[in-house]
Design a protein around this motif. Structure first.
Motif, PDB file in Angstrom:
ATOM      1  N   ALA A  30      -9.451   0.815  -1.813  1.00 29.96           N
ATOM      2  CA  ALA A  30      -8.873  -0.185  -2.708  1.00 29.96           C
ATOM      3  C   ALA A  30      -7.814  -1.038  -2.024  1.00 29.96           C
ATOM      4  O   ALA A  30      -7.811  -2.269  -2.188  1.00 29.96           O
ATOM      5  CB  ALA A  30      -8.279   0.499  -3.940  1.00 29.96           C
ATOM      6  N   TRP A  31      -6.909  -0.411  -1.276  1.00 28.52           N
ATOM      7  CA  TRP A  31      -5.830  -1.213  -0.698  1.00 28.52           C
ATOM      8  C   TRP A  31      -5.190  -0.650   0.560  1.00 28.52           C
ATOM      9  O   TRP A  31      -4.738  -1.395   1.422  1.00 28.52           O
ATOM     10  CB  TRP A  31      -4.721  -1.431  -1.745  1.00 28.52           C
ATOM     11  CG  TRP A  31      -3.983  -0.172  -2.120  1.00 28.52           C
ATOM     12  CD1 TRP A  31      -4.299   0.705  -3.112  1.00 28.52           C
ATOM     13  CD2 TRP A  31      -2.795   0.341  -1.509  1.00 28.52           C
ATOM     14  NE1 TRP A  31      -3.405   1.744  -3.162  1.00 28.52           N
ATOM     15  CE2 TRP A  31      -2.455   1.534  -2.192  1.00 28.52           C
ATOM     16  CE3 TRP A  31      -1.976  -0.091  -0.467  1.00 28.52           C
ATOM     17  CZ2 TRP A  31      -1.347   2.301  -1.852  1.00 28.52           C
ATOM     18  CZ3 TRP A  31      -0.854   0.675  -0.122  1.00 28.52           C
ATOM     19  CH2 TRP A  31      -0.556   1.858  -0.819  1.00 28.52           C
ATOM     20  N   ARG A  32      -5.148   0.658   0.694  1.00 29.19           N
ATOM     21  CA  ARG A  32      -4.347   1.228   1.775  1.00 29.19           C
ATOM     22  C   ARG A  32      -4.869   0.826   3.160  1.00 29.19           C
ATOM     23  O   ARG A  32      -4.082   0.459   4.048  1.00 29.19           O
ATOM     24  CB  ARG A  32      -4.294   2.754   1.636  1.00 29.19           C
ATOM     25  CG  ARG A  32      -3.227   3.392   2.508  1.00 29.19           C
ATOM     26  CD  ARG A  32      -3.099   4.876   2.241  1.00 29.19           C
ATOM     27  NE  ARG A  32      -2.540   5.164   0.934  1.00 29.19           N
ATOM     28  CZ  ARG A  32      -1.238   5.108   0.643  1.00 29.19           C
ATOM     29  NH1 ARG A  32      -0.369   4.748   1.574  1.00 29.19           N
ATOM     30  NH2 ARG A  32      -0.804   5.403  -0.561  1.00 29.19           N
ATOM     31  N   ASN A  33      -6.178   0.876   3.371  1.00 28.07           N
ATOM     32  CA  ASN A  33      -6.729   0.504   4.687  1.00 28.07           C
ATOM     33  C   ASN A  33      -6.508  -0.966   4.994  1.00 28.07           C
ATOM     34  O   ASN A  33      -6.184  -1.339   6.118  1.00 28.07           O
ATOM     35  CB  ASN A  33      -8.222   0.834   4.746  1.00 28.07           C
ATOM     36  CG  ASN A  33      -8.494   2.319   4.770  1.00 28.07           C
ATOM     37  OD1 ASN A  33      -7.625   3.127   5.051  1.00 28.07           O
ATOM     38  ND2 ASN A  33      -9.726   2.694   4.464  1.00 28.07           N
TER      39      ASN A  33
ATOM     40  N   PHE B 241      -4.215  -5.412   8.088  1.00 25.75           N
ATOM     41  CA  PHE B 241      -3.679  -6.766   8.100  1.00 25.75           C
ATOM     42  C   PHE B 241      -2.151  -6.810   8.078  1.00 25.75           C
ATOM     43  O   PHE B 241      -1.573  -7.893   8.020  1.00 25.75           O
ATOM     44  CB  PHE B 241      -4.210  -7.546   6.898  1.00 25.75           C
ATOM     45  CG  PHE B 241      -5.674  -7.865   6.984  1.00 25.75           C
ATOM     46  CD1 PHE B 241      -6.119  -8.956   7.705  1.00 25.75           C
ATOM     47  CD2 PHE B 241      -6.613  -7.071   6.341  1.00 25.75           C
ATOM     48  CE1 PHE B 241      -7.471  -9.250   7.792  1.00 25.75           C
ATOM     49  CE2 PHE B 241      -7.965  -7.375   6.397  1.00 25.75           C
ATOM     50  CZ  PHE B 241      -8.398  -8.456   7.141  1.00 25.75           C
ATOM     51  N   ASP B 242      -1.531  -5.639   8.116  1.00 22.92           N
ATOM     52  CA  ASP B 242      -0.057  -5.556   8.094  1.00 22.92           C
ATOM     53  C   ASP B 242       0.504  -6.310   6.896  1.00 22.92           C
ATOM     54  O   ASP B 242       1.355  -7.203   7.020  1.00 22.92           O
ATOM     55  CB  ASP B 242       0.522  -6.109   9.392  1.00 22.92           C
ATOM     56  CG  ASP B 242       2.007  -5.798   9.557  1.00 22.92           C
ATOM     57  OD1 ASP B 242       2.487  -4.822   8.942  1.00 22.92           O
ATOM     58  OD2 ASP B 242       2.698  -6.551  10.288  1.00 22.92           O
ATOM     59  N   LEU B 243       0.026  -5.931   5.714  1.00 26.92           N
ATOM     60  CA  LEU B 243       0.445  -6.600   4.478  1.00 26.92           C
ATOM     61  C   LEU B 243       1.543  -5.819   3.787  1.00 26.92           C
ATOM     62  O   LEU B 243       1.525  -4.587   3.747  1.00 26.92           O
ATOM     63  CB  LEU B 243      -0.754  -6.727   3.527  1.00 26.92           C
ATOM     64  CG  LEU B 243      -1.973  -7.485   4.022  1.00 26.92           C
ATOM     65  CD1 LEU B 243      -3.050  -7.490   2.949  1.00 26.92           C
ATOM     66  CD2 LEU B 243      -1.619  -8.904   4.420  1.00 26.92           C
ATOM     67  N   PRO B 244       2.503  -6.508   3.181  1.00 28.24           N
ATOM     68  CA  PRO B 244       3.506  -5.814   2.363  1.00 28.24           C
ATOM     69  C   PRO B 244       2.863  -5.290   1.093  1.00 28.24           C
ATOM     70  O   PRO B 244       1.991  -5.941   0.508  1.00 28.24           O
ATOM     71  CB  PRO B 244       4.529  -6.912   2.051  1.00 28.24           C
ATOM     72  CG  PRO B 244       3.740  -8.185   2.135  1.00 28.24           C
ATOM     73  CD  PRO B 244       2.711  -7.967   3.198  1.00 28.24           C
ATOM     74  N   VAL B 245       3.247  -4.096   0.647  1.00 25.71           N
ATOM     75  CA  VAL B 245       2.681  -3.527  -0.565  1.00 25.71           C
ATOM     76  C   VAL B 245       3.813  -3.079  -1.490  1.00 25.71           C
ATOM     77  O   VAL B 245       4.908  -2.824  -1.045  1.00 25.71           O
ATOM     78  CB  VAL B 245       1.762  -2.332  -0.243  1.00 25.71           C
ATOM     79  CG1 VAL B 245       0.544  -2.793   0.532  1.00 25.71           C
ATOM     80  CG2 VAL B 245       2.495  -1.262   0.542  1.00 25.71           C
TER      81      VAL B 245
ATOM     82  N   GLY C 249      -7.849  -5.840 -11.553  1.00 24.85           N
ATOM     83  CA  GLY C 249      -6.696  -5.273 -10.875  1.00 24.85           C
ATOM     84  C   GLY C 249      -6.591  -5.655  -9.411  1.00 24.85           C
ATOM     85  O   GLY C 249      -6.015  -4.913  -8.615  1.00 24.85           O
ATOM     86  N   ILE C 250      -7.141  -6.812  -9.035  1.00 26.80           N
ATOM     87  CA  ILE C 250      -7.053  -7.279  -7.650  1.00 26.80           C
ATOM     88  C   ILE C 250      -5.725  -8.019  -7.488  1.00 26.80           C
ATOM     89  O   ILE C 250      -5.536  -9.115  -8.014  1.00 26.80           O
ATOM     90  CB  ILE C 250      -8.233  -8.206  -7.300  1.00 26.80           C
ATOM     91  CG1 ILE C 250      -9.552  -7.451  -7.472  1.00 26.80           C
ATOM     92  CG2 ILE C 250      -8.095  -8.727  -5.868  1.00 26.80           C
ATOM     93  CD1 ILE C 250     -10.786  -8.333  -7.356  1.00 26.80           C
ATOM     94  N   GLY C 251      -4.812  -7.398  -6.787  1.00 24.60           N
ATOM     95  CA  GLY C 251      -3.481  -7.973  -6.656  1.00 24.60           C
ATOM     96  C   GLY C 251      -3.379  -9.024  -5.568  1.00 24.60           C
ATOM     97  O   GLY C 251      -2.616  -9.984  -5.680  1.00 24.60           O
ATOM     98  N   ARG C 252      -4.128  -8.833  -4.477  1.00 26.41           N
ATOM     99  CA  ARG C 252      -4.099  -9.755  -3.348  1.00 26.41           C
ATOM    100  C   ARG C 252      -5.519  -9.992  -2.864  1.00 26.41           C
ATOM    101  O   ARG C 252      -6.376  -9.105  -2.959  1.00 26.41           O
ATOM    102  CB  ARG C 252      -3.280  -9.178  -2.191  1.00 26.41           C
ATOM    103  CG  ARG C 252      -1.819  -8.898  -2.498  1.00 26.41           C
ATOM    104  CD  ARG C 252      -1.005 -10.187  -2.593  1.00 26.41           C
ATOM    105  NE  ARG C 252       0.404  -9.903  -2.808  1.00 26.41           N
ATOM    106  CZ  ARG C 252       0.966  -9.746  -4.000  1.00 26.41           C
ATOM    107  NH1 ARG C 252       0.207  -9.838  -5.093  1.00 26.41           N
ATOM    108  NH2 ARG C 252       2.255  -9.500  -4.118  1.00 26.41           N
ATOM    109  N   SER C 253      -5.770 -11.173  -2.322  1.00 29.81           N
ATOM    110  CA  SER C 253      -7.051 -11.421  -1.675  1.00 29.81           C
ATOM    111  C   SER C 253      -6.827 -12.225  -0.404  1.00 29.81           C
ATOM    112  O   SER C 253      -5.844 -12.964  -0.281  1.00 29.81           O
ATOM    113  CB  SER C 253      -8.018 -12.155  -2.610  1.00 29.81           C
ATOM    114  OG  SER C 253      -7.612 -13.484  -2.835  1.00 29.81           O
ATOM    115  N   ILE C 254      -7.736 -12.051   0.536  1.00 26.39           N
ATOM    116  CA  ILE C 254      -7.701 -12.804   1.788  1.00 26.39           C
ATOM    117  C   ILE C 254      -8.906 -13.735   1.759  1.00 26.39           C
ATOM    118  O   ILE C 254     -10.053 -13.280   1.651  1.00 26.39           O
ATOM    119  CB  ILE C 254      -7.731 -11.878   3.012  1.00 26.39           C
ATOM    120  CG1 ILE C 254      -6.634 -10.809   2.891  1.00 26.39           C
ATOM    121  CG2 ILE C 254      -7.541 -12.680   4.303  1.00 26.39           C
ATOM    122  CD1 ILE C 254      -6.650  -9.777   3.989  1.00 26.39           C
TER     123      ILE C 254
END
Length: 240
Positions: A228-231, A236-240, A30-35
């Motif tokens: 998981a994602w919120r922090n 990183f100011d990412l769109p969610v 369930g990893i939607g994005r990675s850096i």
């Protein structure tokens, strides 16, 4: 939704098949994005690795990049930051203190992190053992800097707790080639949950390792969502 803040792109210097399975592994957990940082940039040459990663990032909407810099090559670092950060495809900076022989409290790394702070992006910095305390001290001395302690000190996670308590601009991500019992639960119980992130060290390590370690910590739902994602989305100011 999961955002992986510590991942890699490109082949390693030994035979492995994990890279070819990267997207399948992301989907499985369930990893939607990675850096990601370019392996070539981390291990061999930042300039060529960053250039190659920039080209690949233009072909995917699941990944963002780190501009990898060598603290001993600050002129090249400044050039790459000015070139790649404005594209929007790169969201931070990667510094591997061991490969560059540049400890977190060394003059060259302090200067490199001051440069990162001037560009207003976070830096993911390799830490192991008590070096996470050195990173916290450098961060504290660098106005505006936000740093992620890669591996949250690895076997020095108790040092990471001390470091995070001493610097409110230091974040922790848990990937580690071992999975000691209660390591993540102990950190989560002692540190502000707003400064906990999720990282896997993929493609070097299968995401199953970090995913299982975090799941075993049995975090409360609010903390689990932050990890998981919120922090990461906020940092990183990412769109969610």
């Amino acid at each position: 939704m999961i955002i992986d803040v510590h991942a890699h792109w490109g082949p390693w210097f030994f035979t492995m098949d994990v890279a070819a399975l990267n997207h399948a592994a992301m989907d499985r957990y369930g990893i939607g994005r990675s850096i990601v940082s370019a392996t070539e940039a981390v291990i061999y040459d930042p300039a060529t690795g960053n250039r190659a990663l920039d080209g690949w990032l233009a072909t995917t909407d699941r990944h963002y990049g780190y501009v990898t810099i060598n603290p001993r090559r600050l002129e090249q670092a400044e050039k790459d930051l000015r070139e790649y950060l404005p594209t929007g495809r790169f969201k931070g900076v990667k510094i591997h203190t061991d490969y560059t022989r540049s400890p977190a409290d060394s003059p060259q790394t302090r200067e490199a992190l001051a440069l990162v702070a001037a560009h207003g992006v976070p830096a993911l910095v390799h830490t192991w053992g008590p070096t996470v305390l050195d990173l916290a001290a450098t961060c504290q001395d660098t106005p505006g800097l936000k740093v992620i302690a890669g591996h949250m000190g690895a076997d020095g996670h108790r040092h990471a707790i001390e470091a995070a308590r001493g610097c409110d601009r230091l974040y922790l991500e848990p990937c580690y080639s071992h999975a000691p019992a209660r390591r993540i639960a102990e950190v989560a119980a002692a540190v502000n949950p707003d400064r906990l992130l999720f990282g896997t060290d993929s493609t070097l390590i299968d995401p199953a390792s970090a995913f299982g370690a975090v799941a075993a910590a049995r975090l409360d739902p609010e903390t689990a969502e932050k990890v998981a994602w919120r922090n990461a989305a906020a940092l990183f100011d990412l769109p969610v």
